[in-house]
Scaffold this motif. Sequence first.
Motif, PDB file in Angstrom:
ATOM      1  N   GLU A  88     -15.651   3.609   4.672  1.00  0.00           N
ATOM      2  CA  GLU A  88     -15.094   2.695   5.663  1.00  0.00           C
ATOM      3  C   GLU A  88     -15.903   2.733   6.961  1.00  0.00           C
ATOM      4  OE1 GLU A  88     -13.689   5.312   4.408  1.00  0.00           O
ATOM      5  OE2 GLU A  88     -11.860   4.807   3.319  1.00  0.00           O
ATOM      6  N   SER A 136      -8.031  -0.760   3.902  1.00  0.00           N
ATOM      7  CA  SER A 136      -8.667  -0.670   2.594  1.00  0.00           C
ATOM      8  C   SER A 136      -7.637  -1.022   1.520  1.00  0.00           C
ATOM      9  CB  SER A 136      -9.225   0.731   2.388  1.00  0.00           C
ATOM     10  OG  SER A 136      -8.242   1.697   2.727  1.00  0.00           O
ATOM     11  N   ASN A 185      -6.468  -0.032  -1.244  1.00  0.00           N
ATOM     12  CA  ASN A 185      -5.998   0.984  -2.194  1.00  0.00           C
ATOM     13  C   ASN A 185      -4.559   1.332  -1.870  1.00  0.00           C
ATOM     14  OD1 ASN A 185      -7.608   2.066   0.224  1.00  0.00           O
ATOM     15  ND2 ASN A 185      -6.233   3.775  -0.250  1.00  0.00           N
ATOM     16  N   SER A 219     -10.595   4.826  -1.412  1.00  0.00           N
ATOM     17  CA  SER A 219     -10.785   3.410  -1.088  1.00  0.00           C
ATOM     18  C   SER A 219     -11.568   2.711  -2.200  1.00  0.00           C
ATOM     19  CB  SER A 219     -11.563   3.277   0.225  1.00  0.00           C
ATOM     20  OG  SER A 219     -10.796   3.772   1.290  1.00  0.00           O
ATOM     21  N   HIS A 259      -6.117  12.185   2.426  1.00  0.00           N
ATOM     22  CA  HIS A 259      -6.593  10.867   2.064  1.00  0.00           C
ATOM     23  C   HIS A 259      -7.577  10.988   0.925  1.00  0.00           C
ATOM     24  CE1 HIS A 259      -6.303   7.367   4.923  1.00  0.00           C
ATOM     25  NE2 HIS A 259      -6.779   6.815   3.844  1.00  0.00           N
ATOM     26  N   ARG A 263       2.152   2.360   2.745  1.00  0.00           N
ATOM     27  CA  ARG A 263       1.481   2.980   3.886  1.00  0.00           C
ATOM     28  C   ARG A 263       2.502   3.300   4.977  1.00  0.00           C
ATOM     29  NH1 ARG A 263      -4.081   1.850   6.096  1.00  0.00           N
ATOM     30  NH2 ARG A 263      -4.058   1.680   8.351  1.00  0.00           N
ATOM     31  N   LYS A 268       0.815  -1.224   0.000  1.00  0.00           N
ATOM     32  CA  LYS A 268       0.000   0.000   0.000  1.00  0.00           C
ATOM     33  C   LYS A 268       0.843   1.266   0.000  1.00  0.00           C
ATOM     34  CE  LYS A 268      -3.478   0.854   2.715  1.00  0.00           C
ATOM     35  NZ  LYS A 268      -4.749   1.216   2.109  1.00  0.00           N
TER      36      LYS A 268
HETATM   37 MG    MG Z   1      -7.860   3.283   4.170  1.00  0.00          MG
END
Ligand code: MG
Length: 350
Positions: free
Chosen positions: A182, A145, A147, A153, A238, A60, A58
């Motif tokens: 979400e 999620s 993405n 998402s 986001h 992330r 991700k």
């Molecule tokens: Mg997310």
Amino acid sequence: MDTIIAKIQNKDSDEAIYMKAAQILKNGGLVAFPTETVYGLGANALDEMASAKIYAAKRRPSDNPLIVHIADVADLDKLAVDIDDRVKKTIKAFWPGPLTMILKKNQCIPDSITGGLDTVAIRMPSHFVAANLIKKSKIFIAAPSANISGRPSPTRAKHVIEDMNGIIDMIIEHDEVDIGVESTIIDLSVDKPVILRPGYITKAQLEQVLGEVFVDPAIQGNIADGVIPKAPGMKYKHYAPKAKVIIVDGKDNDVIDVINCLTKDKQLEGLKVGIMTCSENMKKYKADVVFDIGSRYDEASNARTLFEALRLFDEKKVDYVYSESFPTNNVGAAVMNRLIKAAGHTILHV
Ligand code: MG
Ligand code: TXA
């Protein structure tokens, strides 16, 4: 890597899909799957190496913890401690479903899943594919999620394919999700319950079960103003398409006039413009892309369509997105929360 893409469609072939996915998860791999809120990107929650792969896939930040998904309430005390009456009442009212609880964590949960916090986020999804996958793999599934971080998402399998094909082991395809934003996150690790992220389950619904419920001030505030959200993920910009998003808020006719005017100006500069509107106003706009996210009287439909609209603007390569604001009585509060973040808090009041 070659990503297996498999569609859930009938009982005979589904079993083989679950078995393959379960085997991948147990071996430390990554499988994307539908839930009732958005598609998730799953890994074995108790396997630190597997969760590390989620962060890499991700892109992330590692301080942003993951939600652990379970299929049986009886498993909760393997993951969390201090399960009090409030937790039990909340489970009775909302699980399985689109609600995540923050609880004090059990020591078995790796720090990498919780970003080093002493709490853990837990959710029991109601979607049959998610529930089957957890049951059949006999593990707890950590799933953000599905993405790439910072992108909207995924509400359809094709969005997951766009972001994750070639990066993860398997994608389980099913229909468009029901909810489209979400889960609501409620912190029950503290004395007074606090909503850390708005979702389909509203504050009013939670208050019917828990009494007074607070809302993390950072949900409304601008993070640039120095208010740090308690859910680490909420501090990142986001859900944003590549275009600059601007929300125009005010009386209907004024909003329409201003958006049409701004659109003309940008087009004269040679830029491409997208407009996000309710269906009632769809025909009142002219732009390169006009996308209606459902009736202003149907917040559920706004929620289901929002992320798809944001992704479409990317696909059409628009430079600017002008959006109306949408009603916030129910799940609309979550829609506006995501939209305001996508806009980086740029709201034009007219
Ligand atoms: Mg997310
Ligand atoms: O509907 C959903 O919740 C979806 C589906 C796949 O279940 N999952 C999802 O996960 O939205 P993700 O990772 O995109 O968002 C999780 C949010 C992040 O904002 C994260 O910071 C917050 O939950 N979170 C996780 N653990 C937390 C904790 N211990 N304390 C506070 N916030 C936490």
